[in-house]
Structure formats: C-alpha cells, structure tokens
Design a protein around this motif. Sequence first.
Motif, short mmCIF file in Angstrom:
data_model
loop_
_atom_site.label_atom_id
_atom_site.label_comp_id
_atom_site.label_asym_id
_atom_site.label_seq_id
_atom_site.Cartn_x
_atom_site.Cartn_y
_atom_site.Cartn_z
N LYS A 240 0.86 -1.18 0.00
CA LYS A 240 0.00 0.00 0.00
C LYS A 240 0.89 1.23 0.00
O LYS A 240 2.07 1.16 0.37
CB LYS A 240 -0.95 0.01 1.19
N GLU B 108 0.71 5.17 1.40
CA GLU B 108 -0.03 6.10 2.24
C GLU B 108 0.81 7.36 2.42
O GLU B 108 1.96 7.27 2.87
CB GLU B 108 -0.32 5.44 3.59
N THR C 284 -4.80 -12.66 7.75
CA THR C 284 -4.80 -11.22 8.01
C THR C 284 -6.19 -10.61 8.16
O THR C 284 -6.32 -9.50 8.65
CB THR C 284 -4.09 -10.46 6.88
N LEU D 171 -7.86 -9.69 5.55
CA LEU D 171 -7.97 -8.79 4.41
C LEU D 171 -8.45 -9.53 3.16
O LEU D 171 -8.11 -10.70 2.95
CB LEU D 171 -6.62 -8.13 4.13
N GLU E 237 -8.07 -4.97 0.67
CA GLU E 237 -8.95 -4.05 1.37
C GLU E 237 -9.44 -4.72 2.64
O GLU E 237 -9.40 -5.95 2.77
CB GLU E 237 -10.15 -3.65 0.50
N GLY E 238 -9.90 -3.90 3.59
CA GLY E 238 -10.46 -4.43 4.82
C GLY E 238 -9.65 -4.03 6.03
O GLY E 238 -8.73 -3.22 5.96
N GLU E 239 -10.03 -4.62 7.15
CA GLU E 239 -9.38 -4.34 8.43
C GLU E 239 -8.51 -5.53 8.84
O GLU E 239 -8.96 -6.68 8.77
CB GLU E 239 -10.43 -4.09 9.51
N ILE E 240 -7.32 -5.24 9.29
CA ILE E 240 -6.39 -6.28 9.73
C ILE E 240 -6.86 -6.86 11.05
O ILE E 240 -7.23 -6.13 11.97
CB ILE E 240 -4.97 -5.69 9.92
N ILE E 241 -6.83 -8.20 11.14
CA ILE E 241 -7.04 -8.84 12.44
C ILE E 241 -5.65 -8.94 13.09
O ILE E 241 -4.65 -9.08 12.42
CB ILE E 241 -7.70 -10.23 12.30
N ARG F 204 1.20 -6.21 10.75
CA ARG F 204 1.37 -4.75 10.68
C ARG F 204 2.02 -4.33 9.35
O ARG F 204 2.62 -5.13 8.67
CB ARG F 204 2.22 -4.27 11.83
N TRP F 205 1.84 -3.03 9.07
CA TRP F 205 2.46 -2.43 7.90
C TRP F 205 3.86 -1.95 8.28
O TRP F 205 4.05 -1.39 9.35
CB TRP F 205 1.63 -1.25 7.41
#
Length: 167
Positions: free
Chosen positions: A15, A17, A65, A67, A116-120, A130-131
């Motif tokens: 990604k 950002e 993840t 995602l 896309e989505g939220e990381i668990i 994590r990124w």
Amino acid sequence: MEIFATPGAAGIIEKNENGIDYILIQERVKENAPLENGLLEIPAGKIREFENIYNCLRREILEETGLNVLQIEGEDQSTIFEENGYRVLNYKPFASAQNIAGNYPIIVQAFICKVEGEIIMKTNETRNIRWVSLKDLGNLITNDSKKIYPMHIDTLKCYLKFKGFSW
C-alpha cells in the motif's frame, strides 16, 4: 519413505499512504515449528489439491490477516489450457523460493497484491500483523535479517530492488 516438497503461495501486500510505500508483515506462530515462532514473514500458505494458486493466495491472506485481495499482479495475464481431461493454469509469479534444507520442505510462489479491509491482530498461525515501510524493511534486512523467516529474505530483497530501493 519418500517425502515431497509442498507447494505454496505468498503475498507481498503493498500500500502507499501519504507518499510512503509499505508492505504487510506478520510474526509466525507454528505449532509444528516452535523455533520459528516470532520470525517475521509475509502471508503464505499451502495450495490444496487442484486449487488455483490465485484462489489459494486469496484464501490464505484472508485467513491470516482478515484482508480481502483486490488484485494480484499478473493474474490477468495467466492462462488456462484444457486438454485430455486436464485443466492447466499457466502463470508468472513475482518470485519463487524453495527450502532445500531446514525443517520444512516447501516451494513458494510469491505475488504482489492489493487488499482491502481491516487487519485482524492475531490468528492461530500469526500475530502482530502490521504495515512496515520499505525503508524500515530495508533496514531490517540489512541489520537484523535473523528476525525474518529465511525463505522470504531474498524475495523481499528482490521486491525492494524492484521498487527502486538500494542499500
């Protein structure tokens, strides 16, 4: 008894950002390989019998993840050939790696992905998802590569070079 290497798929999930490039990393948690627990890795997993490698990658990324994969680079150029009862997927991964010694005989095809989505934050196979910026990843590889699962080190170096990173 003859033992065969297991085929797998891995995702370099990227990604951007605020003009900074990142990839997703996670810590390994494997019951059958406790010495590897805590090593950093990219999401990866085994391909089921007759499973399309792209479907495997989507499934593994979701499982590890939370995602959803939006895009896998190169998937749109893959082809399927059918003849004599066979259905053959031809594809080109970003990178390939094979453990030829160690605890786990696996061959992994890595692909660059968008998600896309939220990381668990934790699954039964991973934690601390994590990124990490490419700069921090490069520093980690250069200064502390023992913290990274060995199978993924050269794949990540190849990715950093592909993105123009030099050290």
